[in-house]
Design an enzyme around this catalytic site. Structure first.
Site, mmCIF file in Angstrom:
data_model
loop_
_atom_site.group_PDB
_atom_site.id
_atom_site.type_symbol
_atom_site.label_atom_id
_atom_site.label_comp_id
_atom_site.label_asym_id
_atom_site.label_seq_id
_atom_site.Cartn_x
_atom_site.Cartn_y
_atom_site.Cartn_z
ATOM 1 C CE LYS A 194 79.805 -5.438 109.005
ATOM 2 N NZ LYS A 194 80.411 -6.659 108.545
HETATM 3 C C1 PLP Z 1 81.158 -7.412 107.302
HETATM 4 C C2 PLP Z 1 80.484 -8.432 106.476
HETATM 5 C C3 PLP Z 1 80.932 -9.759 106.397
HETATM 6 C C4 PLP Z 1 82.249 -10.207 106.970
HETATM 7 O O1 PLP Z 1 82.347 -9.995 108.328
HETATM 8 P P1 PLP Z 1 83.795 -10.156 109.029
HETATM 9 O O2 PLP Z 1 83.433 -10.353 110.486
HETATM 10 O O3 PLP Z 1 84.529 -8.883 108.784
HETATM 11 O O4 PLP Z 1 84.453 -11.342 108.452
HETATM 12 C C5 PLP Z 1 80.183 -10.669 105.695
HETATM 13 N N1 PLP Z 1 79.042 -10.308 105.069
HETATM 14 C C6 PLP Z 1 78.588 -9.046 105.093
HETATM 15 C C7 PLP Z 1 77.320 -8.714 104.387
HETATM 16 C C8 PLP Z 1 79.305 -8.063 105.780
HETATM 17 O O5 PLP Z 1 78.876 -6.801 105.779
#
Ligand code: PLP
Length: 364
Positions: A194
């Site tokens: 991210k």
């Molecule tokens: C990555 C992601 C999540 C989950 O994030 P985590 O921090 O890995 O739990 C939720 N929604 C979307 C759209 C994502 O891309």
């Protein structure tokens, strides 16, 4: 010794990892200092990261957690949504969005996306509302702001709560408003791919103080709020369990990364925008669909550059394209196989990919 930013590997002789994190010396030093401090769990670094995030998003109420999935789960619970309730969310998202609804005991209801933006289509949301609907959970897909005016209008008229999945959208803005601040809750991810990275990590923004208080209680076993402070140097305090909560707190080790990552969030955003524009120019003549330009009154987070490889137009299937890119040592991802394409959801909810015609999928 690591002195400079560890950049994603650029040479095509070596594999270009998809979404490889950029970790600087500052993060490494902070992690080492945290390890040496004797305090690695939830403590002063988490408190600082929360303050920094709050300042960055210009909000009052945040809670750091150990993932965005946890943030979504607790936001849904804190929104008062549970068994017997329905939550409307896009059929094109990462599975965590839908799983969080199921974990809260509620029923996910999928809406199709807009074919141009790949964001949830407010008309489809409206069409899915029943007497059991309690919340809308839009995803700012790839970092593009959803049509929040329409979604908030629908929510107001039907008395629904709004939880924004901002996993792609830390830097996103919509008509001058920050992502995650338009609904009742905003949920952020600091997963390794991210835009801000803590390894695993997440954050909740809530517009109401009592909602973030509930998230904090639920995030640490259901201990009364003071429990967050009870291990400090202020003297021993008894804690009380006020409900059956979860173990979702963030560690100082994670926050140590986040503090420095967040300092560079704008520089990294500007760099991704540059790359985005370069892709736009370089790929314009290819028979693929490029991402739509960001809407003029919004700020795109440029999290994912999503091209569409349509075999009929491109002459190569999506999966053959993936293989060819990998053979060229370039990491790629599919964002996403839609929710109704996965066996668990098909089996459990009887969803079918063909019911969501605007979502690209591979035939056969
Ligand atoms: C990555 C992601 C999540 C989950 O994030 P985590 O921090 O890995 O739990 C939720 N929604 C979307 C759209 C994502 O891309």
């Amino acid at each position: 010794m690591l002195k400079e930013t560890i950049h994603p590997i650029r040479s095509k002789d070596r594999f270009l990892i998809f979404g490889s994190p950029a970790i600087d010396d500052a993060e490494i030093q902070e992690v080492v200092a945290t390890l040496k401090s004797g305090w690695i769990g939830t403590g002063p670094k988490v408190a600082q990261f929360e303050r920094d995030f709050l300042r960055y998003k210009r909000v009052k109420h945040v809670a750091a957690l150990n993932s965005c999935t946890a943030a979504l789960h607790l936001s849904i619970l804190a929104a008062g949504v549970g068994p017997g309730h329905e939550v409307i969310t896009p059929a094109l998202t990462f599975c965590a969005t839908v799983n969080a609804i199921i974990h809260a005991g509620a029923t996910p209801v999928l809406a199709d996306v807009d074919v141009r933006t790949m964001n949830i289509d407010p008309n489809q949301v409206e069409a899915k509302i029943t007497s059991r609907t309690r919340a809308i959970l839009p995803v700012h897909f790839a970092g593009r702001a959803c049509d929040m005016d329409s979604l908030l209008y629908i929510a107001r008229r039907h008395n629904l709560r709004v939880i924004e999945d901002c996993a792609h959208a830390i830097e996103t803005e919509y008509k001058g408003r920050e992502s995650g601040t338009m609904g009742d809750f905003g949920c952020f991810s600091f997963y390794v791919t991210k835009n801000v990275v803590t390894g695993e990590g997440g954050m909740v923004i809530a517009s109401r103080k009592e909602d973030i208080a509930r998230v904090k209680v639920l995030g640490l076993h259901g201990l009364s709020q003071d429990a967050w402070k009870s291990f400090g140097d202020q003297g021993y305090k008894h804690y009380q369990v006020v409900e059956c909560g979860y173990k979702y707190n963030m560690m100082d080790l994670q926050a140590a990364l986040g503090i420095h990552q967040l300092k560079r969030v704008e520089d990294n955003w500007a760099r991704r925008r540059e790359i985005w524009q370069r892709y736009n120019e370089a790929l314009v003549d290819l028979p693929i669909v490029l991402p739509a330009d960001p809407e003029p009154t919004t700020r795109h987070a440029y999290h994912l550059y999503t091209i569409l490889v349509d075999e009929a137009r491109t002459g190569i299937s999506r999966d053959a394209f993936l293989d060819a890119m990998t053979a060229h040592h370039i990491g790629v991802g599919v964002h996403y196989q839609s929710i109704p394409e996965h066996p668990y959801y098909q089996k459990t909810f009887d969803w079918k990919p063909e019911d969501f015609p605007n979502i690209p999928k591979v035939d056969g």
